[in-house]
Design a protein around this motif. Sequence first.
Motif, PDB file in Angstrom:
ATOM      1  N   GLU A 169     -68.783 -67.262  -1.574  1.00  0.00           N
ATOM      2  CA  GLU A 169     -67.581 -67.246  -0.736  1.00  0.00           C
ATOM      3  C   GLU A 169     -67.217 -65.839  -0.272  1.00  0.00           C
ATOM      4  O   GLU A 169     -66.124 -65.615   0.244  1.00  0.00           O
ATOM      5  CB  GLU A 169     -66.406 -67.884  -1.472  1.00  0.00           C
TER       6      GLU A 169
ATOM      7  N   LYS B 163     -71.903 -74.777   0.039  1.00  0.00           N
ATOM      8  CA  LYS B 163     -70.504 -74.690   0.439  1.00  0.00           C
ATOM      9  C   LYS B 163     -70.309 -74.566   1.946  1.00  0.00           C
ATOM     10  O   LYS B 163     -69.204 -74.807   2.444  1.00  0.00           O
ATOM     11  CB  LYS B 163     -69.820 -73.517  -0.274  1.00  0.00           C
TER      12      LYS B 163
ATOM     13  N   THR C 164     -72.276 -76.099  -5.658  1.00  0.00           N
ATOM     14  CA  THR C 164     -72.411 -74.794  -5.026  1.00  0.00           C
ATOM     15  C   THR C 164     -73.835 -74.573  -4.533  1.00  0.00           C
ATOM     16  O   THR C 164     -74.048 -73.938  -3.498  1.00  0.00           O
ATOM     17  CB  THR C 164     -72.037 -73.676  -6.032  1.00  0.00           C
TER      18      THR C 164
ATOM     19  N   GLU D 111     -64.060 -79.648  -4.987  1.00  0.00           N
ATOM     20  CA  GLU D 111     -64.958 -79.978  -3.888  1.00  0.00           C
ATOM     21  C   GLU D 111     -64.238 -80.179  -2.563  1.00  0.00           C
ATOM     22  O   GLU D 111     -64.843 -80.056  -1.495  1.00  0.00           O
ATOM     23  CB  GLU D 111     -65.788 -81.222  -4.230  1.00  0.00           C
TER      24      GLU D 111
ATOM     25  N   PHE E 207     -64.454 -77.616   0.393  1.00  0.00           N
ATOM     26  CA  PHE E 207     -65.691 -77.433   1.145  1.00  0.00           C
ATOM     27  C   PHE E 207     -66.101 -78.711   1.878  1.00  0.00           C
ATOM     28  O   PHE E 207     -67.268 -78.904   2.185  1.00  0.00           O
ATOM     29  CB  PHE E 207     -66.797 -76.959   0.192  1.00  0.00           C
TER      30      PHE E 207
END
Length: 572
Positions: A508, A402, A369, A260, A263
Amino acid sequence: MKRKSIYIALLSVSFLAAGCGKDFLNKIPQAELSDTQVNNNEGIEAILLGAYGIMNGNVSGTWGNYASAPSQWLFGEVAADNAHKGSEATDQPNMNLIESLRPNPANDNLSTMWEVYYEGVLRSNNTLRLLKEDQEGAKTISASRAVEIEAEAKMLRGHYYFFMWRVFRNLPWIDENTTTEDAKTKPNDSDIYENIISDVKFAAENLPTTKINGEKGRMDQNIAKAYLGKLYLYQGKHDLAYPLFRDVIGSKDITVMPFENNFNVETEDGPEALLVAKHAINPNGSGDNANVGDMLSGLYGTSPVGCCGFYQPSIDLVNAYKVDANGLPYLDGSYRTNPYKSDMGLSGAAKTNYAVDKTLRIDPRLDYTVGRRGVPYLDYGTMPGDDWIRDASYAGPFVGMKTMVYQSQFGSHTVPGEAYMTGLDVNIMRLADVILMAAECAVEAGDLDAALKYVNSIRVRASKLAPRKLADGSNAADYQVKPYPSFPDKEYARKAVQMERRLELAMEGHRFFDLVRWGNAKQVIESYSQFEGSILPSFSGVTFNTYNAYFPIPQSQIDRSGGTLKQNDGPW
């Protein structure tokens, strides 16, 4: 919305200067300067930083940079099976054509991608040209620093070209030796990929192992090695890529690097970070150095962000996070059986009284996410469902996470009154990406034990995600993620690695390009369309043809070249 039109024939010297740290991104206004003003140590260093300035996919302003976002969300995720454009069907209709794989050469998203990254190429070329003049003349820059500058500029140029190559394939190669007149009519009839490799290889051989001046966001040797390995991987040259990935990984232990943290604007650019697009809110609160590429992904409606409702995770992606009784993903696609749809399709009391299914057995990375109804979302409170979504009937019941910053960070890391413009960096390449690329190489080399070790390191890290998301005081799901006991054969291992890339790197910017290079884009995308379209009709009927492996050349560029640029194959 103000957009500056830049194309490859425009070779006037336009430069951007910057400072260091997050201030490294605080650009001064563009200006046209004569060579005599900049052909010295300070000038060339400033021009180099101007070349770095395109890393955030923005030449000027804030609105309109979505297609050139360093996250590559539109081409890398929306064009695949991980995400929808989101918002409403009538909003940004040209993005719909990217998602349905029916783009045309007049699509403004293609022009944005082309123009922004060719500006990056031109700035890199200007750096190299003026550096050469300096070294042949006054030598205001030491020989050792000159090599570093050349390596930085070539690494940047290689990156900008690779980003464009993945989208367009057939590009004109313009370097520091290309004259203005030649640039206007440079054809795109030869493969430039080896030129990209040459640039990145030079960088890998000549960049220092540490960041120059300690400035985060700078290129270094590890980035170049990882990038070179990626370039070889796209060619299927696993034997060349594998040692580069192993060298970058070294003895690093990803299991102690919190997932985590990648992000979170307060923990970003940490030990897992490699190639990062730096973003910052300017001291005056303006956002042209912010993460404007991802700004449309802001949550809609009554959310603390209030705009803009794009970039929603697909139902298929969410269900891919399901795990079996052994804590392993479903590699055969059976995660689609009895799909989890949150409150999608419910009405009346069933909709109003919906409660999250705590028995849903999922990988905990899902809730770091994706935002889903009934589950806490960062520090915003419990995600309420449709109230944060622009049109759930169009693009589904889920939102991304994210690209968002915590509400408690709005004061320092968002544009005042416009919390969808943030200072959150974008990970273009992080260690998990490299580890999973190394796992691919290990599979193809027949070293299944090494591949297993690489994949399991990612899964062990995922098992440590904390705190677990709670709903009414208990876990919001049956969170499980466990390592694979073995890879029985190469085909199983290949599927496991590919699935792990999807789960770890979702949203991503990697997915479409991965599918294309794996050669299974047609099978995966058409199967996805059949599944997703059965729930959200707008996304049914997508077909993937050979020409869909890349996108058409912008018609505006063909026109400006006088027809020298040739259009890619396709029904354009």
